[in-house]
Design an enzyme around this catalytic site. Structure first.
Site, short mmCIF file in Angstrom:
data_model
loop_
_atom_site.label_atom_id
_atom_site.label_comp_id
_atom_site.label_asym_id
_atom_site.label_seq_id
_atom_site.Cartn_x
_atom_site.Cartn_y
_atom_site.Cartn_z
N ASN A 192 -0.54 46.61 54.88
CA ASN A 192 0.13 46.61 56.20
C ASN A 192 -1.18 46.10 57.11
O ASN A 192 -0.84 45.57 58.20
CB ASN A 192 0.54 47.87 56.44
CG ASN A 192 2.28 47.43 57.18
OD1 ASN A 192 2.61 46.57 57.19
ND2 ASN A 192 2.78 48.77 57.42
N LYS A 197 -7.31 16.41 31.83
CA LYS A 197 -6.79 15.60 32.81
C LYS A 197 -6.30 14.47 32.56
O LYS A 197 -6.67 13.89 31.38
CB LYS A 197 -8.09 15.14 33.99
CG LYS A 197 -8.99 16.58 34.49
CD LYS A 197 -8.25 17.22 35.60
CE LYS A 197 -9.25 18.43 35.76
NZ LYS A 197 -8.65 19.33 36.69
N LYS A 250 -4.02 16.17 35.37
CA LYS A 250 -3.51 17.47 34.84
C LYS A 250 -1.92 17.42 34.98
O LYS A 250 -1.44 18.17 34.41
CB LYS A 250 -3.68 18.56 36.05
CG LYS A 250 -3.80 18.40 37.61
CD LYS A 250 -4.41 19.34 38.04
CE LYS A 250 -4.62 19.04 39.51
NZ LYS A 250 -5.18 20.40 40.18
N LYS A 304 -8.25 23.38 27.85
CA LYS A 304 -7.71 24.16 28.92
C LYS A 304 -6.28 23.61 29.39
O LYS A 304 -6.54 22.60 30.04
CB LYS A 304 -8.67 24.89 30.03
CG LYS A 304 -8.05 25.38 31.37
CD LYS A 304 -8.78 25.75 32.36
CE LYS A 304 -8.25 26.49 33.48
NZ LYS A 304 -7.57 25.29 34.21
N ASP A 358 -4.04 23.04 32.81
CA ASP A 358 -4.48 23.27 34.09
C ASP A 358 -3.65 24.13 34.65
O ASP A 358 -2.52 24.68 34.10
CB ASP A 358 -4.38 21.75 34.99
CG ASP A 358 -5.23 21.84 36.17
OD1 ASP A 358 -5.07 22.25 37.11
OD2 ASP A 358 -6.30 21.01 36.25
N GLU A 359 -4.02 24.83 35.91
CA GLU A 359 -3.35 25.81 36.31
C GLU A 359 -1.88 25.71 36.84
O GLU A 359 -1.01 26.67 36.72
CB GLU A 359 -4.22 26.67 37.68
CG GLU A 359 -4.30 25.83 38.73
CD GLU A 359 -5.45 24.84 38.73
OE1 GLU A 359 -5.73 24.16 39.80
OE2 GLU A 359 -6.12 24.55 37.74
N HIS A 419 -7.05 32.06 35.40
CA HIS A 419 -7.27 31.29 36.60
C HIS A 419 -6.87 31.77 37.84
O HIS A 419 -6.12 32.47 37.76
CB HIS A 419 -6.46 29.90 36.29
CG HIS A 419 -7.09 28.75 37.21
ND1 HIS A 419 -6.67 28.66 38.53
CD2 HIS A 419 -7.76 27.69 36.90
CE1 HIS A 419 -7.34 27.65 39.15
NE2 HIS A 419 -8.08 27.07 38.13
N ARG A 420 -7.92 31.57 38.99
CA ARG A 420 -7.59 32.23 40.10
C ARG A 420 -7.18 31.31 41.17
O ARG A 420 -7.44 31.41 42.34
CB ARG A 420 -9.01 32.66 40.55
CG ARG A 420 -10.23 31.47 40.94
CD ARG A 420 -11.47 32.13 41.24
NE ARG A 420 -12.38 31.22 41.60
CZ ARG A 420 -13.38 30.96 42.23
NH1 ARG A 420 -13.76 32.22 42.68
NH2 ARG A 420 -14.24 30.01 42.45
N HIS A 428 -12.25 32.37 36.10
CA HIS A 428 -13.10 31.43 36.93
C HIS A 428 -13.99 32.01 37.95
O HIS A 428 -13.37 32.86 38.72
CB HIS A 428 -12.18 30.29 37.41
CG HIS A 428 -11.44 29.48 36.53
ND1 HIS A 428 -11.82 28.16 36.34
CD2 HIS A 428 -10.64 29.92 35.43
CE1 HIS A 428 -11.08 27.75 35.18
NE2 HIS A 428 -10.57 28.77 34.78
N SER A 446 -16.58 26.38 36.42
CA SER A 446 -15.95 24.96 36.40
C SER A 446 -15.46 24.49 37.97
O SER A 446 -15.43 25.14 38.80
CB SER A 446 -14.53 25.25 35.67
OG SER A 446 -13.59 25.39 36.46
#
Length: 465
Positions: free
Chosen positions: A113, A165, A167, A191, A193-194, A284-285, A317, A369
Site C-alpha cells: 500500500n 530467435k 522469438k 531457451k 523466449d519469455e 525469466h524476470r 536472469h 543474457s
C-alpha cells in the site's frame, strides 16, 4: 479507556530510534523521498506504519491488540550521499505479521500500500533482511546448483545457453529444428523466449513435442546431457501445471516460468511441483525493469532476486555487466552472491544493506543474457565464475554460417577461457588474446570474431549506488 479520536503523528508511535532489532525481525531498507516540509522521522515512521499495523487515524480497535508486539518500527534513518532530499529509512517488522512460506503475503505487507502514500514523493525498497526463522518456512529452489550439475554431469565451467530467435512467428517444427542445431553444435541449453507461451502460430503442445525430439536427438549424437527451457507460463495456474506435467511426461530435464508476470503464487506452486518431479526450473524476470529501473521509486532487483530464491527457481536472469559501467558490476555481483551463496555479509559498496543468512536454502544459478557475443566470453567467465549460465541468443543464431557453427564458436570460446583461467592467465587483461589464439584452431570462432569485433552497447548505467 484512554482512547482519543483524531489524527496523530506517525512518529509518536512508529519512530523508535532506541529499538534493538531482533533476530526474527524482517528488516527493510527504504530509500524515501518525502514531500517538501515532511520531516524524515515522520516520513520513515509513516512507511513503517502504513506497511504494518497503522492507519491514518486512531481507531478504538487498537485497544484490542498489542501494538507493541505487532507494529513495524522505523529504527534508523540516514541521509543518502549526494542527494539532498533523500534518505534511507530502516524498518523492522515483527515476524508474526507474515504468513509462513508466502512471498506473496510478504510483499503485500511490505510494499502493498505504502508506495502510493501522499506524504512521500517517491519510495524505493532497496534491500530486505530475511530472518532465518522465515527462510526456513520456504522450500526455495527446486534443486539448486550442485544437484543441477549432478543431473547434467557438467562440472568446472559455466553452462552455455541460447534463446531461440525470432522469438515469435516460427512454426513448431522449424522452432524444434533451431533447438536441435544449437544443442548439436555444443550448447548445454536452449531457451523459449519469455513471451513464447501458446500462440496461434505455435501451440504449446506442438512446441513441447518438437523440442523434446530435438533434445533427445542432440543428446544421442553428442553424448552430453542437453536441455531446452520449455516455457510453462500460462493464463491460469491450472494451465501452467498442465504444461509442466506434460513436460515431465516427455522426460525433459527443465521447464521455465516468468515469475513476475506469472506471479509469486503460481511460481511457488510450480517450484514445489518441480522438486517433487525432478524438473529443473529456469526463471525469466520479464517485467522487472518496470519495478526496478527507477533509482528513487520501486523495488531494487536484489529484493526481487531474494524473493525468487525463497519462492523457488534454479536459474534466474541477472544482467550481464559486460559493456556497461564499472559501478554496475559491484551491484550486480552483490545480488549474484545473494542468489548463490549461503551467507552474504553486509557490504554497502555492493548495495548489500544487511547480512543475509540463507541457512540451507539451495542456491540459484545467475543467467547472463542480452547483447553478448564471443568477445565477451573472457569477461563473463571472469565476472560470473563457474556457477552461471551464459546465454547468447543473437550471439549464436547470428553467426554468418548458421546456428551449429554459432554454437561451436561459443563452446570453443568458453572452453578456451576456462582452460586459460585454469592455467593461471588473467582473463581481464589477456581476454582478447585468448580468443584470438583459440580462433586459429576453430574456423567457426574466427568467423564469429570477425562479425562481432565492432559491436558495443555503451550507455550510462542506471543502477548506481
Amino acid at each position: 479507556v484512554g482512547f482519543k479520536a483524531g489524527v496523530k503523528e506517525y512518529k509518536l508511535t512508529y519512530y523508535t530510534p532506541t529499538y534493538e532489532t531482533k533476530d526474527t525481525d524482517i528488516l527493510a531498507a527504504f530509500r524515501v523521498t518525502p514531500q517538501p516540509g515532511v520531516p524524515p522521522e515522520e516520513a520513515g515512521a509513516a512507511v513503517a506504519a502504513e506497511s504494518s499495523t497503522g492507519t491514518w487515524t486512531t481507531v478504538w480497535t487498537d485497544g484490542l491488540t498489542s501494538l507493541d508486539r505487532y507494529k513495524g518500527r522505523c529504527y534508523h534513518i540516514e541521509p543518502v550521499a549526494g542527494e539532498e532530499s533523500q534518505f534511507i529509512a530502516y524498518v523492522a517488522y515483527p515476524l508474526d505479521l507474515f504468513e509462513e512460506g508466502s512471498v506473496t503475503n510478504m510483499f503485500t505487507s511490505i510494499v502493498g500500500n505504502v508506495f502510493g502514500f501522499k506524504a512521500l514523493r517517491a519510495l524505493r525498497l532497496e534491500d530486505l533482511r530475511i530472518p532465518v526463522a522465515y527462510v526456513k518456512t520456504f522450500q526455495g529452489p527446486p534443486h539448486g546448483i550442485q544437484v543441477e550439475r549432478d543431473k547434467l554431469n557438467k562440472y568446472g565451467r559455466p553452462l552455455l545457453g541460447c534463446t531461440i530467435k525470432p522469438k515469435l512467428g516460427l512454426s513448431a517444427k522449424n522452432y524444434g529444428r533451431a533447438v536441435y542445431e544449437c544443442l548439436r553444435g555444443g550448447l548445454d541449453f536452449t531457451k523459449d523466449d519469455e513471451n513464447v507461451n501458446s500462440q496461434p502460430f505455435m501451440r504449446w503442445r506442438d512446441r513441447f513435442l518438437f523440442c523434446a525430439e530435438a533434445n533427445y536427438k542432440s543428446q544421442a549424437e553428442t553424448g552430453e546431457i542437453k536441455g531446452h527451457y520449455l516455457n510453462a507460463t500460462a493464463g491460469t495456474c491450472e494451465e501452467m501445471m498442465k504444461r509442466a506435467v506434460f513436460a515431465r511426461e516427455l522426460g525433459v530435464p527443465i521447464v521455465m516460468h516468468d515469475y513476475l508476470t506469472g506471479g509469486f503464487t503460481a511460481n511457488t506452486s510450480l517450484a514445489h511441483y518441480c522438486r517433487d518431479n525432478g524438473l529443473l526450473l529456469h526463471i525469466h524476470r520479464a517485467m522487472h525493469a518496470v519495478i526496478d529501473r527507477q533509482k528513487n521509486h520501486g523495488i531494487h532487483f536484489r529484493v526481487l532476486a531474494k524473493a525468487l530464491r525463497m519462492s523457488g527457481g534454479d536459474h534466474i536472469h541477472s544482467g550481464t555487466v559486460v559493456g556497461k559501467l564499472e559501478g554496475e558490476r559491484d551491484i550486480t555481483l552483490g545480488f549474484v552472491d545473494l542468489l548463490r551463496d549461503d551467507f552474504v555479509e553486509k557490504d554497502r559498496s555492493r548495495g548489500i544493506y544487511f547480512t543475509q543468512d540463507w541457512v540451507s536454502l539451495p542456491g540459484v544459478l545467475p543467467v547472463a543474457s542480452g547483447g553478448i557475443h564471443v568477445w565477451h566470453m573472457p569477461a563473463l567467465t571472469e565476472i560470473f565464475g563457474d556457477d552461471s549460465v551464459l546465454q547468447f541468443g543473437g550471439g549464436t543464431l547470428g553467426h554468418p554460417w548458421g546456428k551449429p557453427p554459432g554454437a561451436v564458436a561459443n563452446r570453443v570460446a568458453l572452453e578456451a577461457c576456462v582452460q586459460a583461467r585454469n592455467e593461471g592467465r588473467d582473463l581481464a587483461r589477456e581476454g582478447n588474446e585468448i580468443i584470438r589464439e583459440a580462433s586459429k584452431w576453430s574456423p567457426e570462432l574466427a568467423a564469429a570474431c570477425e562479425v562481432w569485433k565492432e559491436i558495443k552497447f555503451e550507455f550510462e548505467a542506471m543502477d548506481t549506488l
